[in-house]
Design a protein around this motif. Structure first.
Motif, short mmCIF file in Angstrom:
data_model
loop_
_atom_site.label_atom_id
_atom_site.label_comp_id
_atom_site.label_asym_id
_atom_site.label_seq_id
_atom_site.Cartn_x
_atom_site.Cartn_y
_atom_site.Cartn_z
N UNK A 1 -11.52 2.33 -11.41
CA UNK A 1 -12.59 1.51 -11.99
C UNK A 1 -13.46 0.89 -10.90
N UNK A 2 -12.84 0.45 -9.82
CA UNK A 2 -13.61 -0.13 -8.71
C UNK A 2 -14.51 0.92 -8.08
N UNK A 3 -13.96 2.11 -7.90
CA UNK A 3 -14.75 3.20 -7.30
C UNK A 3 -15.95 3.55 -8.19
N UNK A 4 -15.72 3.62 -9.51
CA UNK A 4 -16.81 3.91 -10.44
C UNK A 4 -17.90 2.84 -10.37
N UNK A 5 -17.48 1.57 -10.33
CA UNK A 5 -18.44 0.47 -10.27
C UNK A 5 -19.29 0.56 -9.00
N UNK A 6 -18.66 0.96 -7.90
CA UNK A 6 -19.38 1.11 -6.63
C UNK A 6 -20.37 2.27 -6.74
N UNK B 1 -12.15 3.24 0.73
CA UNK B 1 -13.30 2.56 0.14
C UNK B 1 -14.43 2.38 1.15
N UNK B 2 -14.08 2.06 2.40
CA UNK B 2 -15.11 1.93 3.44
C UNK B 2 -15.86 3.25 3.61
N UNK B 3 -15.13 4.36 3.57
CA UNK B 3 -15.73 5.69 3.69
C UNK B 3 -16.68 5.95 2.52
N UNK B 4 -16.24 5.60 1.31
CA UNK B 4 -17.08 5.77 0.12
C UNK B 4 -18.38 4.98 0.26
N UNK B 5 -18.27 3.72 0.70
CA UNK B 5 -19.46 2.88 0.87
C UNK B 5 -20.42 3.49 1.89
N UNK B 6 -19.85 3.95 3.02
CA UNK B 6 -20.67 4.57 4.06
C UNK B 6 -21.35 5.83 3.58
N UNK B 7 -20.55 6.70 2.97
CA UNK B 7 -21.04 8.01 2.53
C UNK B 7 -22.21 7.88 1.55
N UNK B 8 -22.16 6.86 0.70
CA UNK B 8 -23.20 6.68 -0.31
C UNK B 8 -24.20 5.60 0.08
N UNK C 1 -1.93 -7.22 0.54
CA UNK C 1 -0.84 -6.28 0.71
C UNK C 1 -1.16 -4.84 0.28
N UNK C 2 -2.45 -4.47 0.31
CA UNK C 2 -2.79 -3.07 0.03
C UNK C 2 -2.69 -2.28 1.34
N UNK C 3 -2.61 -0.97 1.21
CA UNK C 3 -2.45 -0.14 2.40
C UNK C 3 -3.77 -0.01 3.16
N UNK C 4 -3.70 0.08 4.48
CA UNK C 4 -4.91 0.29 5.28
C UNK C 4 -5.63 1.58 4.85
N UNK C 5 -4.88 2.56 4.37
CA UNK C 5 -5.47 3.81 3.92
C UNK C 5 -6.43 3.58 2.74
N UNK C 6 -6.04 2.71 1.82
CA UNK C 6 -6.88 2.40 0.66
C UNK C 6 -8.19 1.74 1.12
N UNK C 7 -8.08 0.79 2.03
CA UNK C 7 -9.27 0.11 2.55
C UNK C 7 -10.19 1.11 3.23
N UNK C 8 -9.62 1.98 4.05
CA UNK C 8 -10.39 2.99 4.77
C UNK C 8 -11.11 3.90 3.77
#
Length: 109
Positions: free
Chosen positions: A30-35, A57-64, A48-55
């Motif tokens: 849902x967060x990804x769709x909203x972005x 989302x950061x990649x998605x933000x950059x890419x778009x 307490x989320x994984x660094x992989x998850x943060x990375x």
């Protein structure tokens, strides 16, 4: 919730209000769709989320080329669950006013 400072509690209440107003996208998909639909104004991660998850989302933000505020909160998954009634490590606030207020309360302005 023991020993949580007042502004942190208020930020959690604001997240609860945003959820009831239908202005919160909770969980990975849902967060990804909203972005991607450019509805998200603020991206929040639990502590307490994984660094992989943060990375991811950061990649998605950059890419778009999406420029929104990103905060890694010190809320745990359990605190978010307790505060908004939904267990999610990542969420977006899809309203300008809610997101501004939450950023203020988390002292990230």
């Amino acid at each position: 919730m023991p020993d949580m400072n007042t502004s942190k509690q208020k930020a959690l209440s604001m997240l609860g209000l945003a959820r009831r107003a239908g202005k919160l996208s909770m969980g990975h998909d849902m967060a990804e769709q909203a972005i991607l639909k450019k509805k998200a104004k603020l991206l929040l991660f639990c502590s307490d989320v994984s660094p992989r998850l943060i990375k991811e989302f950061e990649t998605t933000l950059e890419k778009h080329s999406i420029n929104i505020a990103v905060i890694k909160t010190d809320f745990t998954l359990n605190e978010i669950h307790f505060g908004i009634g939904y267990k999610a490590g990542v969420l977006t606030v899809d309203d300008e006013n809610f997101s501004k207020r939450i950023v203020e309360l988390l002292n990230f302005d």
